[in-house]
Enzyme design. Structure first.
Site, short mmCIF file in Angstrom:
data_model
loop_
_atom_site.label_atom_id
_atom_site.label_comp_id
_atom_site.label_asym_id
_atom_site.label_seq_id
_atom_site.Cartn_x
_atom_site.Cartn_y
_atom_site.Cartn_z
N CYS A 82 -6.75 3.57 2.45
CA CYS A 82 -6.64 2.87 1.23
C CYS A 82 -5.81 1.50 1.55
O CYS A 82 -6.47 0.65 1.03
CB CYS A 82 -5.57 3.85 0.62
SG CYS A 82 -6.48 5.43 0.38
N HIS A 141 -1.13 -0.58 -2.54
CA HIS A 141 -1.33 0.88 -2.03
C HIS A 141 -0.27 1.58 -2.65
O HIS A 141 -0.43 2.99 -3.06
CB HIS A 141 -0.90 0.58 -0.53
CG HIS A 141 -0.82 2.24 0.10
ND1 HIS A 141 -1.93 2.96 0.33
CD2 HIS A 141 0.31 2.86 0.76
CE1 HIS A 141 -1.55 4.07 0.74
NE2 HIS A 141 -0.31 4.10 1.01
#
Length: 498
Positions: A82, A141
């Site tokens: 991610c 994030h």
């Protein structure tokens, strides 16, 4: 100034030329108004969507968007995790150090730094060029744009300190972003329950019974507010699902008959591949109440595999419904005629493919993700775009569409020509980086080289005959390896020399 009466004001030609050159002038004239941008980030989204050919999954809103947009059928992220994937896309840069492969990439390379001439992200550059920039949910994030959620986090620098005019998140009953990210419907989380949870949940709640529903509600309110402004806007909305845990309101589970959901077409570990190219499903098995703990050596049962795929499909359908609410709001405010819409998945996810449940590999299913771009100003926009593209190409594409100058050279190139059907010389090569390896996807093949001791270190998959990457043919066609080595070297940023 009333521009309708500008001819009556004695101004010099030089001043008039200056006004024509400024974006402020463009903002205030309806005909020349710069486009707005709605950028939808979806976590762990595979190309399991109707518009990508999946006939079982229910994604009517994304499919409707795709029907009038450019659907990039071969889009690849640079890193299959991610934070690193988002860092690469937002900066337009391929990873150059091992730090760039970490979920902490933005924290290590952007946060806490002084503002520089080069923008930290393309969002920062749009802000400098007159855009109002608003972020909601998971864009970089960390969900709140911070790194921890204790009382001491009050002075923590945001992940992207210069990109946003406003950054918003409503954690609801979960109280902070990290617990909201791993939320269960009763207000608990994977963290508060100390991992004593299943990797899925079906709950009798409304859309706002999970955090993504609250993010959609915030976004709808922001669209209302932004529609009243004179400046163009960039609105980013980041949805958690279908990231683990695969939790969704029951009504989305009820869309499916479990037995109709297909299992993976690649249930075995690929031939002639070292286990070092795989992993033991650490993220998935972190949910300690999961009925099974599959690994490449002990695969999940067919029954459990189908249950987890059902849960993933339900989570995708939940996100699809929330995306539909945003698109409906844009249309109701009359903004759809001048708003570029981008839907992007930050990487794929192996749903039992090669006995892997997760991302973190250099296989096709972990690196390939949806990319859909709708540009109302392109009247004959291509619909299905088969050229191979990369996430780093999004930066220069949006900057061109928003009529700004590129601030510096990035790793990607603008896809506007592909959207218009006017780029016959597009170079097709998408590079991925992870797990001590570099991979390149070219038409018909994926070629991967690992920098490790475990053999073999080279993998070649023939997508003409083996689209699921079940057979490594590198040792069978040594004459092709030199050719692919040369292509791979073009994407070698020196990452594994650091």
């Amino acid at each position: 100034m009333n521009y309708r009466n500008i001819h009556s004001i004695p101004i010099t030609i030089g001043i008039l030329m200056f006004l024509l050159a400024t974006k402020a002038f463009a903002f205030q004239t309806g005909k020349n108004r710069l486009p707005n941008v709605l950028f939808i980030f979806v976590d762990d989204l595979r190309t399991d969507l109707g518009c990508y050919g999946n006939t079982v999954i229910k994604t009517p809103n994304i499919d409707k968007l795709a029907s009038g947009a450019g659907v990039f059928r071969h889009h690849y992220v640079q890193v299959p995790t991610c934070g690193a994937s988002r860092c690469s896309m937002l900066t337009g840069m391929a990873p150059k150090t091992r730090d760039h492969l970490s979920n902490e990439a933005i924290r290590n390379h952007i946060s806490g730094k002084s503002e520089k001439e080069a923008p930290e992200t393309f969002i920062h550059h749009l802000k400098r060029n007159g855009y109002t920039t608003v972020g909601i949910g998971k864009i970089s994030h960390y969900i709140d744009g911070l790194y921890d959620y204790t009382e001491s986090s009050e002075g923590t620098p945001p992940e992207l300190p210069y990109s946003w005019d406003r950054f918003l998140f409503d954690p609801g009953q979960w109280k902070d972003g990290w617990d909201a990210f791993f939320a269960y419907a009763d207000g608990s989380s994977r963290i508060t329950r100390k991992r004593q949870v299943r990797p899925y949940e079906m709950a009798e709640v409304s859309d706002e019974g999970y955090p993504d529903g609250l993010s959609a509600k915030l976004a709808i309110k922001q669209i209302d507010n932004l529609s009243k402004g004179e400046k163009p806007f960039f609105l980013a909305v980041g949805f958690f699902k279908p990231h683990l845990p695969f939790n969704a309101p029951k009504k989305y589970w009820d869309l499916y008959r479990r037995n109709a959901i297909p299992l993976t077409p690649s249930p075995m570990v690929p031939e002639k591949v070292n286990s070092a190219s795989l992993h033991n499903n650490k993220e998935f098995n972190r949910y300690l109440l999961g009925e099974e703990k599959p690994t490449p050596d002990t695969p999940a049962s067919r029954e459990y595999s189908r249950k987890i795929r059902h849960a993933y499909y339900a989570a995708v359908s939940y996100t699809d419904a929330l995306i539909g609410k945003l698109l409906d709001k844009l249309q109701s405010k009359g903004l759809d005629k001048n708003t570029i819409i981008v839907l992007w998945g930050d990487h794929g996810w192996q749903l039992g493919d090669h006995r892997i449940w997760g991302k973190h590999t250099l296989f096709e299913k972990a690196l390939k993700s949806p990319l859909i771009i709708s540009v109302p100003s392109i009247t004959r926009q291509r619909r299905n775009i088969d050229e191979i593209v990369s996430s780093v190409d999004i930066y220069p594409t949006l900057i061109e569409l928003c009529q700004a100058e590129m601030p510096h050279k990035t790793s990607g190139k603008s896809m506007v020509g592909l959207l218009r059907g006017e780029d016959p010389e597009w170079e097709e090569a998408a590079y991925g980086y992870y797990n001590n390896g570099i991979t390149v996807r070219v038409p018909g093949y994926r070629y991967t080289r690992y920098y490790r001791n475990e053999k073999p270190v080279v993998e070649l998959y023939d997508h003409h005959n083996d689209p699921e990457e079940n057979h490594n043919i590198a040792s069978d066609v040594p004459e092709l390896l030199l050719k692919f080595d040369k292509i791979l070297e073009k994407g070698n940023t020196g990452l594994y020399l650091n």
